[in-house]
Design a protein around this motif. Sequence first.
Motif, PDB file in Angstrom:
ATOM      1  N   ALA A  90      -6.440  -1.901   2.143  1.00 12.48           N
ATOM      2  CA  ALA A  90      -6.619  -0.959   3.253  1.00 12.48           C
ATOM      3  C   ALA A  90      -7.997  -1.150   3.885  1.00 12.48           C
ATOM      4  CB  ALA A  90      -6.464   0.475   2.758  1.00 12.48           C
ATOM      5  N   LYS A  91      -8.037  -0.968   5.181  1.00  9.95           N
ATOM      6  CA  LYS A  91      -9.306  -1.050   5.910  1.00  9.95           C
ATOM      7  C   LYS A  91     -10.189   0.151   5.569  1.00  9.95           C
ATOM      8  CE  LYS A  91     -11.062  -1.290  10.658  1.00  9.95           C
ATOM      9  NZ  LYS A  91     -10.653  -1.340  12.070  1.00  9.95           N
ATOM     10  N   ARG A  92      -9.547   1.306   5.401  1.00 13.00           N
ATOM     11  CA  ARG A  92     -10.236   2.559   5.063  1.00 13.00           C
ATOM     12  C   ARG A  92      -9.350   3.382   4.157  1.00 13.00           C
ATOM     13  NH1 ARG A  92     -11.292   3.461  10.464  1.00 13.00           N
ATOM     14  NH2 ARG A  92      -9.786   5.120  10.549  1.00 13.00           N
ATOM     15  N   VAL A  93      -9.962   4.047   3.190  1.00 12.54           N
ATOM     16  CA  VAL A  93      -9.246   4.956   2.303  1.00 12.54           C
ATOM     17  C   VAL A  93     -10.111   6.198   2.112  1.00 12.54           C
ATOM     18  CG1 VAL A  93      -8.256   5.295   0.001  1.00 12.54           C
ATOM     19  CG2 VAL A  93      -8.183   3.032   1.047  1.00 12.54           C
ATOM     20  N   SER A  94      -9.484   7.365   2.190  1.00 14.30           N
ATOM     21  CA  SER A  94     -10.221   8.600   1.920  1.00 14.30           C
ATOM     22  C   SER A  94      -9.329   9.550   1.133  1.00 14.30           C
ATOM     23  CB  SER A  94     -10.688   9.260   3.220  1.00 14.30           C
ATOM     24  OG  SER A  94      -9.577   9.677   3.987  1.00 14.30           O
ATOM     25  N   ILE A  95      -9.983  10.431   0.397  1.00 17.53           N
ATOM     26  CA  ILE A  95      -9.267  11.433  -0.401  1.00 17.53           C
ATOM     27  C   ILE A  95      -9.821  12.794  -0.039  1.00 17.53           C
ATOM     28  CG2 ILE A  95      -8.685  12.234  -2.720  1.00 17.53           C
ATOM     29  CD1 ILE A  95      -9.501   9.422  -3.724  1.00 17.53           C
ATOM     30  N   THR A  96      -8.925  13.726   0.259  1.00 21.56           N
ATOM     31  CA  THR A  96      -9.334  15.112   0.461  1.00 21.56           C
ATOM     32  C   THR A  96      -8.625  15.958  -0.575  1.00 21.56           C
ATOM     33  OG1 THR A  96      -7.623  15.419   2.143  1.00 21.56           O
ATOM     34  CG2 THR A  96      -9.810  14.871   2.924  1.00 21.56           C
ATOM     35  N   PHE A  97      -9.360  16.884  -1.132  1.00 19.13           N
ATOM     36  CA  PHE A  97      -8.808  17.764  -2.161  1.00 19.13           C
ATOM     37  C   PHE A  97      -8.567  19.136  -1.556  1.00 19.13           C
ATOM     38  CE2 PHE A  97     -11.265  14.459  -4.147  1.00 19.13           C
ATOM     39  CZ  PHE A  97     -10.420  14.026  -5.160  1.00 19.13           C
ATOM     40  N   VAL A 114       0.848  -1.203   0.000  1.00 18.93           N
ATOM     41  CA  VAL A 114       0.000   0.000   0.000  1.00 18.93           C
ATOM     42  C   VAL A 114       0.881   1.249   0.000  1.00 18.93           C
ATOM     43  CG1 VAL A 114      -1.683   1.347   1.335  1.00 18.93           C
ATOM     44  CG2 VAL A 114      -2.008  -1.121   1.021  1.00 18.93           C
ATOM     45  N   THR A 115       1.913   1.252   0.831  1.00 18.54           N
ATOM     46  CA  THR A 115       2.850   2.382   0.878  1.00 18.54           C
ATOM     47  C   THR A 115       3.461   2.619  -0.493  1.00 18.54           C
ATOM     48  OG1 THR A 115       3.398   1.896   3.185  1.00 18.54           O
ATOM     49  CG2 THR A 115       4.963   3.258   1.963  1.00 18.54           C
ATOM     50  N   SER A 116       3.975   1.568  -1.082  1.00 18.86           N
ATOM     51  CA  SER A 116       4.642   1.667  -2.374  1.00 18.86           C
ATOM     52  C   SER A 116       3.702   2.176  -3.467  1.00 18.86           C
ATOM     53  CB  SER A 116       5.204   0.297  -2.764  1.00 18.86           C
ATOM     54  OG  SER A 116       6.007   0.408  -3.905  1.00 18.86           O
ATOM     55  N   GLU A 117       2.503   1.643  -3.512  1.00 13.96           N
ATOM     56  CA  GLU A 117       1.541   2.052  -4.543  1.00 13.96           C
ATOM     57  C   GLU A 117       1.164   3.525  -4.400  1.00 13.96           C
ATOM     58  OE1 GLU A 117       0.456   0.645  -7.252  1.00 13.96           O
ATOM     59  OE2 GLU A 117       1.426  -1.276  -6.892  1.00 13.96           O
ATOM     60  N   LEU A 118       0.877   3.964  -3.183  1.00 13.09           N
ATOM     61  CA  LEU A 118       0.475   5.358  -2.992  1.00 13.09           C
ATOM     62  C   LEU A 118       1.595   6.326  -3.354  1.00 13.09           C
ATOM     63  CD1 LEU A 118      -1.591   5.132   0.318  1.00 13.09           C
ATOM     64  CD2 LEU A 118      -2.458   5.490  -2.005  1.00 13.09           C
ATOM     65  N   VAL A 119       2.804   6.022  -2.914  1.00 12.57           N
ATOM     66  CA  VAL A 119       3.935   6.930  -3.196  1.00 12.57           C
ATOM     67  C   VAL A 119       4.311   6.885  -4.678  1.00 12.57           C
ATOM     68  CG1 VAL A 119       6.369   7.373  -2.695  1.00 12.57           C
ATOM     69  CG2 VAL A 119       4.782   6.880  -0.830  1.00 12.57           C
ATOM     70  N   THR A 120       4.346   5.697  -5.263  1.00 13.50           N
ATOM     71  CA  THR A 120       4.659   5.585  -6.688  1.00 13.50           C
ATOM     72  C   THR A 120       3.646   6.346  -7.531  1.00 13.50           C
ATOM     73  OG1 THR A 120       5.755   3.456  -6.409  1.00 13.50           O
ATOM     74  CG2 THR A 120       4.934   3.959  -8.611  1.00 13.50           C
ATOM     75  N   ASN A 121       2.366   6.205  -7.196  1.00 12.25           N
ATOM     76  CA  ASN A 121       1.335   6.915  -7.951  1.00 12.25           C
ATOM     77  C   ASN A 121       1.439   8.428  -7.793  1.00 12.25           C
ATOM     78  OD1 ASN A 121       0.312   4.583  -9.041  1.00 12.25           O
ATOM     79  ND2 ASN A 121      -1.365   4.409  -7.579  1.00 12.25           N
ATOM     80  N   ALA A 122       1.859   8.885  -6.614  1.00 13.25           N
ATOM     81  CA  ALA A 122       2.046  10.328  -6.422  1.00 13.25           C
ATOM     82  C   ALA A 122       3.122  10.852  -7.365  1.00 13.25           C
ATOM     83  CB  ALA A 122       2.419  10.632  -4.971  1.00 13.25           C
ATOM     84  N   PHE A 123       4.208  10.110  -7.497  1.00 15.28           N
ATOM     85  CA  PHE A 123       5.280  10.528  -8.412  1.00 15.28           C
ATOM     86  C   PHE A 123       4.876  10.347  -9.872  1.00 15.28           C
ATOM     87  CE2 PHE A 123       8.142   9.835  -4.698  1.00 15.28           C
ATOM     88  CZ  PHE A 123       8.736  11.090  -4.695  1.00 15.28           C
ATOM     89  N   ARG A 124       4.275   9.218 -10.188  1.00 14.26           N
ATOM     90  CA  ARG A 124       4.001   8.862 -11.580  1.00 14.26           C
ATOM     91  C   ARG A 124       2.796   9.599 -12.160  1.00 14.26           C
ATOM     92  NH1 ARG A 124       4.323   2.634 -12.362  1.00 14.26           N
ATOM     93  NH2 ARG A 124       6.520   3.041 -12.039  1.00 14.26           N
ATOM     94  N   ILE A 167      -4.321  11.524   0.178  1.00 17.57           N
ATOM     95  CA  ILE A 167      -4.968  10.236   0.336  1.00 17.57           C
ATOM     96  C   ILE A 167      -4.545   9.663   1.679  1.00 17.57           C
ATOM     97  CG2 ILE A 167      -5.144   7.873  -0.564  1.00 17.57           C
ATOM     98  CD1 ILE A 167      -4.576   9.042  -3.353  1.00 17.57           C
ATOM     99  N   ILE A 168      -5.538   9.257   2.451  1.00 14.01           N
ATOM    100  CA  ILE A 168      -5.276   8.635   3.748  1.00 14.01           C
ATOM    101  C   ILE A 168      -5.751   7.193   3.665  1.00 14.01           C
ATOM    102  CG2 ILE A 168      -5.820   8.651   6.213  1.00 14.01           C
ATOM    103  CD1 ILE A 168      -6.173  11.681   5.971  1.00 14.01           C
ATOM    104  N   ALA A 169      -4.854   6.289   4.034  1.00  9.39           N
ATOM    105  CA  ALA A 169      -5.169   4.855   4.024  1.00  9.39           C
ATOM    106  C   ALA A 169      -4.824   4.265   5.377  1.00  9.39           C
ATOM    107  CB  ALA A 169      -4.401   4.155   2.913  1.00  9.39           C
ATOM    108  N   LEU A 170      -5.722   3.452   5.888  1.00 11.02           N
ATOM    109  CA  LEU A 170      -5.502   2.752   7.133  1.00 11.02           C
ATOM    110  C   LEU A 170      -5.338   1.265   6.817  1.00 11.02           C
ATOM    111  CD1 LEU A 170      -5.388   2.618  10.266  1.00 11.02           C
ATOM    112  CD2 LEU A 170      -7.879   2.196  10.163  1.00 11.02           C
ATOM    113  N   ASP A 198      -4.031   2.787  17.222  1.00 12.16           N
ATOM    114  CA  ASP A 198      -4.668   1.599  17.794  1.00 12.16           C
ATOM    115  C   ASP A 198      -5.315   0.735  16.714  1.00 12.16           C
ATOM    116  OD1 ASP A 198      -3.908   2.323  20.342  1.00 12.16           O
ATOM    117  OD2 ASP A 198      -5.820   3.275  20.822  1.00 12.16           O
ATOM    118  N   GLU A 199      -5.688   1.359  15.596  1.00  8.84           N
ATOM    119  CA  GLU A 199      -6.341   0.627  14.507  1.00  8.84           C
ATOM    120  C   GLU A 199      -5.359   0.009  13.514  1.00  8.84           C
ATOM    121  OE1 GLU A 199     -10.328   2.207  13.083  1.00  8.84           O
ATOM    122  OE2 GLU A 199      -9.199   4.027  13.588  1.00  8.84           O
ATOM    123  N   GLY A 200      -4.148   0.545  13.432  1.00  8.47           N
ATOM    124  CA  GLY A 200      -3.180   0.018  12.475  1.00  8.47           C
ATOM    125  C   GLY A 200      -2.219   1.069  11.987  1.00  8.47           C
ATOM    126  N   LEU A 201      -1.733   0.867  10.763  1.00  9.50           N
ATOM    127  CA  LEU A 201      -0.803   1.794  10.121  1.00  9.50           C
ATOM    128  C   LEU A 201      -1.609   2.839   9.370  1.00  9.50           C
ATOM    129  CD1 LEU A 201       2.082   2.611   9.146  1.00  9.50           C
ATOM    130  CD2 LEU A 201       1.681   1.062   7.210  1.00  9.50           C
TER     131      LEU A 201
END
Length: 123
Positions: free
Chosen positions: A102-109, A39-49, A116-119, A63-66
């Motif tokens: 991811a358990k949860r994903v949200s996008i704020t503009f 998940v880390t790799s995909e989000l960061v790679t997509n930000a660059f690409r 993008i926030i991913a749990l 308490d919920e995760g990463l």
Amino acid sequence: MPRNAASARATVTHLLASRIHGPAGQGLAEVVIADALLVTSELVTNAFRHGGGLTGFTAELTDEGLLLAVADASPDAPVTSPHPPRTAHVGGYGWPLVCRLAKRVSITFHPGGKRIIALVALP
């Protein structure tokens, strides 16, 4: 801020080390670690690409995760590219993979891009 996806994965690996080497019997399963790093790799790679560059990155254990927050310079939401059956294609798998792992994903503009926030749950 990470210079690339490998640097972001190293940051997350270091952060997860406390869970991996915690009290006996409470380490994380390899598949959970692999999911968090993917998940880390995909989000960061997509930000660059696709996002015009990485403009923000945080990773923290809750308490919920990463909890990952990745910001980029694009105001466009990630898209899923439908692929016709039995056709050869490259790409288009990252965002669906993030949403599945991811358990949860949200996008704020915001002006100048998005965040993008991913749990990722860490049982």
